[in-house]
Design a protein around this motif. Structure first.
Motif, PDB file in Angstrom:
ATOM      1  N   SER A 142      -7.848   9.671   0.659  1.00 57.43           N
ATOM      2  CA  SER A 142      -7.764  11.148   0.034  1.00 57.43           C
ATOM      3  C   SER A 142      -9.108  11.842  -0.675  1.00 57.43           C
ATOM      4  O   SER A 142      -9.123  12.436  -0.555  1.00 57.43           O
ATOM      5  N   THR A 180      -7.520   7.251   6.035  1.00 53.34           N
ATOM      6  CA  THR A 180      -8.798   7.805   5.410  1.00 53.34           C
ATOM      7  C   THR A 180      -8.455   7.974   4.008  1.00 53.34           C
ATOM      8  O   THR A 180      -6.521   8.040   3.567  1.00 53.34           O
ATOM      9  N   ALA A 205       0.952  -1.522   0.126  1.00 54.85           N
ATOM     10  CA  ALA A 205      -0.419  -0.014  -0.278  1.00 54.85           C
ATOM     11  C   ALA A 205       0.748   1.369   0.056  1.00 54.85           C
ATOM     12  O   ALA A 205       1.705   1.438   0.700  1.00 54.85           O
ATOM     13  N   ARG A 206       0.219   2.526  -0.445  1.00 59.84           N
ATOM     14  CA  ARG A 206       1.493   3.472  -0.825  1.00 59.84           C
ATOM     15  C   ARG A 206       1.247   4.091   0.217  1.00 59.84           C
ATOM     16  O   ARG A 206       2.647   5.003   0.803  1.00 59.84           O
ATOM     17  N   ILE A 207       0.481   3.660   1.588  1.00 64.29           N
ATOM     18  CA  ILE A 207       1.338   4.473   2.682  1.00 64.29           C
ATOM     19  C   ILE A 207       2.587   4.009   3.356  1.00 64.29           C
ATOM     20  O   ILE A 207       2.135   4.573   4.914  1.00 64.29           O
ATOM     21  N   LYS A 214      -0.654  15.395   1.282  1.00 64.05           N
ATOM     22  CA  LYS A 214      -1.198  13.940   2.118  1.00 64.05           C
ATOM     23  C   LYS A 214       0.323  13.502   1.812  1.00 64.05           C
ATOM     24  O   LYS A 214       0.910  12.269   2.488  1.00 64.05           O
ATOM     25  N   MET A 216      -5.068   3.086 -12.815  1.00 61.53           N
ATOM     26  CA  MET A 216      -5.542   4.013 -12.896  1.00 61.53           C
ATOM     27  C   MET A 216      -5.532   4.390 -14.423  1.00 61.53           C
ATOM     28  O   MET A 216      -4.445   4.740 -15.407  1.00 61.53           O
ATOM     29  N   LEU A 274      -4.465  -3.371   7.237  1.00 61.89           N
ATOM     30  CA  LEU A 274      -4.359  -2.256   6.291  1.00 61.89           C
ATOM     31  C   LEU A 274      -4.105  -1.331   7.570  1.00 61.89           C
ATOM     32  O   LEU A 274      -5.412  -1.300   8.067  1.00 61.89           O
ATOM     33  N   ALA A 320      -9.123   5.381  -9.427  1.00 59.95           N
ATOM     34  CA  ALA A 320      -8.452   4.846  -9.402  1.00 59.95           C
ATOM     35  C   ALA A 320      -8.724   3.157  -8.999  1.00 59.95           C
ATOM     36  O   ALA A 320      -9.995   3.551  -7.600  1.00 59.95           O
TER      37      ALA A 320
END
Ligand SMILES: C=C1C[C@]23C[C@H]1CC[C@H]2[C@@]12CCC[C@@](C)(C(=O)O1)[C@H]2[C@@H]3C(=O)O
Ligand SMILES: O=C(O)CCC(=O)C(=O)O
Ligand SMILES: [Fe+2]
Length: 342
Positions: free
Chosen positions: A226, A224, A120-122, A328, A138, A220, A202
């Motif tokens: 985005s 939140t 995951a991106r985060i 973010k 995307m 995960l 996306a």
């Protein structure tokens, strides 16, 4: 030239250790890198009150508005997305994550990229790793699908195209209900201008394999979403939880036929804070492999988002989507507080 969503992520390259997932097939214990000691034992409440809303109910606007205010999350039924399409997309998701690790790595996200296979991106914001692998799309999935299935990528691509098309139109319908519930006077600038027709989206495919010692792992991490709103399809395996103030983490159970909707950061801004953006997380399961598909819906990346003019003095400054995503990417949870006025 208009900026695309994937371009908006290009200026925050990641390290490979924050892209490559674990080879879940070959590992049968929970490695130290994936042991979350503190956060996981936060109270989990196993009953759920997350509202289920019939989109064709005569009072749908009011129901949606109440759910957004109180929960920031709800499930929708009677949404018009054919069951066969959901099943078809889910079977492709299973096929993708069922590939051996070395095949999936062929479609690995590049360090400066936003799409393809990876964690995951985060992830860089947390010291421990998640029991999760994802695949981000995307627009077209062609580039990465060709790497996964050089001979037969077409079926996957068309299933993902159809799915995104359906989600986009459903997201638009839900957004209209939401804006009506806010009695938006300037809704037209947000939804019916030509530019909003070029809304951005996306699709995130998520896989949470069966997890040894699952009580110490996280699928995960709490976050939140985005964009404006997210529509989620989960397979019949629970794991998604939403954080309720004074209560704790509440499971959002899979309901066949229903899709989960949650408010994202941008709607938090548009609603001038009337709608919370909801923290949610996924806890892994010991015996069942969980899959989900999340569609993120937002305005064009170059457009500006601001609190609606009829909702009192603005509590947030206005911001372009592109600028918001970049804040973010740097500050994660502090992004919204950074936009507060006064
Ligand atoms: C358009 C989006 C929305 C993204 C980033 C980008 C593509 C992937 C999405 C997710 C999916 C997993 C959770 C999340 C928090 C993440 O790490 O990647 C999401 C994030 C966001 O909502 O911020
Ligand atoms: O898998 C889930 O249920 C949630 C996924 C999610 O929160 C996300 O992709 O942003
Ligand atoms: Fe999410």
């Amino acid at each position: 030239m208009a900026t695309t969503l994937s371009e908006a992520y290009r200026d925050t390259p990641l390290q490979l250790k924050h892209i490559i997932p674990l080879d879940f097939d070959s590992i049968h214990y929970l490695p130290e890198s994936h042991v979350w000691t503190e956060s996981v034992d936060l109270l989990s409440v196993d009953e759920s009150d997350v509202p289920i809303i019939d989109l064709h109910a005569p009072d749908a606007v009011e129901l949606v508005g109440n759910a957004c205010r109180k929960w920031g999350m709800f499930q929708v039924i009677n949404h018009g997305v054919p069951r066969s399409l959901l099943g078809d997309a889910e079977s492709h998701v299973r096929r993708l994550f069922g590939l051996p690790a070395h095949r999936k790595l062929q479609a690995l996200r590049s360090p400066g990229g936003a799409t393809g296979y990876g964690v995951a991106r985060i992830s860089p914001f947390f010291s421990k790793l998640m029991w999760h692998e994802g695949f981000t799309i995307m627009g077209s999935s062609l580039e990465h699908a060709k790497l996964l299935w050089p001979q037969d990528y077409e079926e996957f691509c068309s299933a993902m195209d159809n799915y995104q098309k359906q989600m986009k139109s459903l997201a638009y319908k839900i957004l209209v209900l939401i804006l009506k519930s806010l009695e938006a006077k300037d809704e037209k600038t947000l939804i019916s201008t030509a530019s909003f027709q070029q809304s951005e989206g996306a699709l995130q495919l998520n896989s949470y394999p069966c997890c040894p010692n699952h009580n110490q792992a996280i699928g995960l991490a709490p976050h939140t979403d985005s964009l404006l709103l997210t529509i989620l399809h989960q397979n019949d395996t629970k794991g998604l939880q939403v954080l309720r103030e004074n209560t704790g983490w509440i499971t959002v159970p899979p309901v066949s036929e229903a899709l989960v909707v949650n408010i994202g950061d941008l709607l938090n801004i548009v609603s001038n804070g009337q709608f919370p953006t909801v923290y949610h997380r996924v806890v892994p399961n010991e015996t069942r492999h969980r899959f989900s598909m999340a569609y993120f819906y937002g305005p064009p990346v170059d457009s500006t988002v601001a609190p609606l003019s009829n909702l009192g003095s603005p509590r947030y400054r206005s911001v372009t989507v592109k600028e918001y995503l970049s804040i973010k990417n740097k500050h994660l949870d502090k992004a919204i507080p950074l936009l507060k006025t006064g």
